[in-house]
Design a protein around this motif. Structure first.
Motif, PDB file in Angstrom:
ATOM      1  N   SER A  72       6.543  -5.339   5.345  1.00  0.00           N
ATOM      2  CA  SER A  72       6.319  -4.229   5.806  1.00  0.00           C
ATOM      3  C   SER A  72       6.889  -3.862   7.116  1.00  0.00           C
ATOM      4  CB  SER A  72       4.479  -3.964   5.729  1.00  0.00           C
ATOM      5  OG  SER A  72       4.340  -4.117   4.697  1.00  0.00           O
ATOM      6  N   THR A  73       7.374  -2.748   7.502  1.00  0.00           N
ATOM      7  CA  THR A  73       7.855  -2.460   8.561  1.00  0.00           C
ATOM      8  C   THR A  73       6.837  -1.751   9.540  1.00  0.00           C
ATOM      9  OG1 THR A  73       9.113  -0.538   7.969  1.00  0.00           O
ATOM     10  CG2 THR A  73      10.383  -2.557   8.002  1.00  0.00           C
ATOM     11  N   GLU A 108      14.572 -12.415   6.862  1.00  0.00           N
ATOM     12  CA  GLU A 108      13.301 -11.940   6.180  1.00  0.00           C
ATOM     13  C   GLU A 108      12.356 -12.501   7.461  1.00  0.00           C
ATOM     14  OE1 GLU A 108      13.248 -13.554   2.432  1.00  0.00           O
ATOM     15  OE2 GLU A 108      14.437 -12.178   1.796  1.00  0.00           O
ATOM     16  N   GLY A 109      11.663 -11.902   8.184  1.00  0.00           N
ATOM     17  CA  GLY A 109      10.641 -12.076   9.018  1.00  0.00           C
ATOM     18  C   GLY A 109       9.984 -10.867   9.968  1.00  0.00           C
ATOM     19  N   TYR A 110       9.608 -11.210  11.269  1.00  0.00           N
ATOM     20  CA  TYR A 110       8.935 -10.353  12.009  1.00  0.00           C
ATOM     21  C   TYR A 110       9.651 -10.220  13.337  1.00  0.00           C
ATOM     22  CZ  TYR A 110       5.397 -12.030   8.900  1.00  0.00           C
ATOM     23  OH  TYR A 110       4.650 -12.524   7.716  1.00  0.00           O
ATOM     24  N   VAL A 111       9.770  -9.198  13.804  1.00  0.00           N
ATOM     25  CA  VAL A 111      10.334  -8.801  15.049  1.00  0.00           C
ATOM     26  C   VAL A 111       9.344  -8.443  16.326  1.00  0.00           C
ATOM     27  CG1 VAL A 111      12.220  -7.556  16.470  1.00  0.00           C
ATOM     28  CG2 VAL A 111      12.573  -8.541  14.263  1.00  0.00           C
ATOM     29  N   VAL A 137     -10.322  -3.406   8.803  1.00  0.00           N
ATOM     30  CA  VAL A 137      -8.936  -3.810   8.557  1.00  0.00           C
ATOM     31  C   VAL A 137      -8.327  -4.143   7.051  1.00  0.00           C
ATOM     32  CG1 VAL A 137      -8.238  -4.203  10.970  1.00  0.00           C
ATOM     33  CG2 VAL A 137      -8.818  -6.088   9.411  1.00  0.00           C
ATOM     34  N   ILE A 138      -9.555  -4.240   6.167  1.00  0.00           N
ATOM     35  CA  ILE A 138      -9.300  -4.801   4.772  1.00  0.00           C
ATOM     36  C   ILE A 138      -8.371  -3.578   4.165  1.00  0.00           C
ATOM     37  CG2 ILE A 138     -10.391  -4.977   2.758  1.00  0.00           C
ATOM     38  CD1 ILE A 138     -12.833  -6.363   3.887  1.00  0.00           C
ATOM     39  N   PRO A 139      -8.512  -2.447   4.149  1.00  0.00           N
ATOM     40  CA  PRO A 139      -7.698  -1.499   3.323  1.00  0.00           C
ATOM     41  C   PRO A 139      -5.945  -1.997   3.863  1.00  0.00           C
ATOM     42  CG  PRO A 139      -9.418  -0.233   4.105  1.00  0.00           C
ATOM     43  CD  PRO A 139      -9.513  -1.503   5.068  1.00  0.00           C
ATOM     44  N   GLU A 140      -5.963  -1.988   5.322  1.00  0.00           N
ATOM     45  CA  GLU A 140      -4.641  -2.248   5.554  1.00  0.00           C
ATOM     46  C   GLU A 140      -4.026  -3.583   5.107  1.00  0.00           C
ATOM     47  OE1 GLU A 140      -1.679  -1.980   9.455  1.00  0.00           O
ATOM     48  OE2 GLU A 140      -3.794  -1.992   9.703  1.00  0.00           O
ATOM     49  N   ILE A 141      -4.903  -4.592   5.139  1.00  0.00           N
ATOM     50  CA  ILE A 141      -4.724  -6.075   4.576  1.00  0.00           C
ATOM     51  C   ILE A 141      -4.142  -6.021   3.222  1.00  0.00           C
ATOM     52  CG2 ILE A 141      -5.650  -8.224   3.994  1.00  0.00           C
ATOM     53  CD1 ILE A 141      -7.329  -8.096   6.352  1.00  0.00           C
ATOM     54  N   THR A 147       2.491  -4.580  -0.627  1.00  0.00           N
ATOM     55  CA  THR A 147       3.771  -4.473  -0.193  1.00  0.00           C
ATOM     56  C   THR A 147       4.672  -5.768  -0.299  1.00  0.00           C
ATOM     57  OG1 THR A 147       3.204  -2.506   1.314  1.00  0.00           O
ATOM     58  CG2 THR A 147       5.470  -3.678   1.480  1.00  0.00           C
ATOM     59  N   GLN A 148       4.067  -6.753   0.253  1.00  0.00           N
ATOM     60  CA  GLN A 148       4.792  -8.040   0.281  1.00  0.00           C
ATOM     61  C   GLN A 148       4.795  -8.914  -1.263  1.00  0.00           C
ATOM     62  OE1 GLN A 148       5.967  -9.459   3.316  1.00  0.00           O
ATOM     63  NE2 GLN A 148       6.964 -11.019   2.074  1.00  0.00           N
TER      64      GLN A 148
END
Length: 165
Positions: A72-73, A108-111, A137-141, A147-148
């Motif tokens: 996810s970006t 592949e990772g986080y910036v 935050v459960i819906p976003e989790i 997505t992952q």
């Protein structure tokens, strides 16, 4: 799935939060397996993708959710700051590419970019601790996990197609 040992360490509210997240991951095909450690750790793996998506653990008496969401970006402040917190926790020791060879089509990772312009990369092979979590935050989790998972499936299908040739 037997997460009972983990759930026994939780308040009723935390149990509801973590069981909803676990149920969603299980629906995606990830099975919790107790890690072979003295600590209480459950890693959620998928036989189809051969990847793990998240981990539940008890650290210093508190429940911890660690997850992968680099596919996810776009994610909210709590996830953005979780990436920063994990990098700072280890004093930037585990940043940058490890040159392990797992990234085939690009990193592949986080910036994380600080307001002063400093930019750091965190390998997507590493789990990111998400704190604090709540029902909010459960819906976003769930969306990040989905997505992952879809990303892992697409990579697995590409690998399967390459193996078939």
């Amino acid at each position: 799935m037997d997460l009972e040992e983990f759930y026994q360490c939780l308040s009723a509210e935390d149990r509801n939060i973590y069981s909803e997240i676990a149920d969603y991951a299980i629906k995606l095909g990830y099975k919790p397996k107790k890690a072979k450690t003295q600590a209480i750790n459950y890693v959620f793996n998928n036989n189809k993708t051969k990847k793990h998506l998240m981990k539940f653990s008890i650290e210093k008496g508190k429940p911890i959710l660690k997850m992968k969401f680099y596919a996810s970006t776009d994610y909210s402040y709590i996830f953005h700051e979780s990436v920063r917190a994990v990098m700072e926790e280890y004093n930037y020791k585990y940043t940058g590419c490890y040159n392990c060879g797992k990234c085939k089509d690009g990193l592949e990772g986080y910036v994380y970019i600080y307001s002063d312009g400093r930019k750091y990369f965190r390998c997507g092979g590493e789990l990111v601790s998400i704190q604090p979590i709540s029902h909010k935050v459960i819906p976003e989790i769930k969306e990040l996990l989905n997505t992952q998972h879809r990303y892992y499936l697409s990579k697995a299908q590409k690998g399967f197609a390459a193996d078939a040739q």
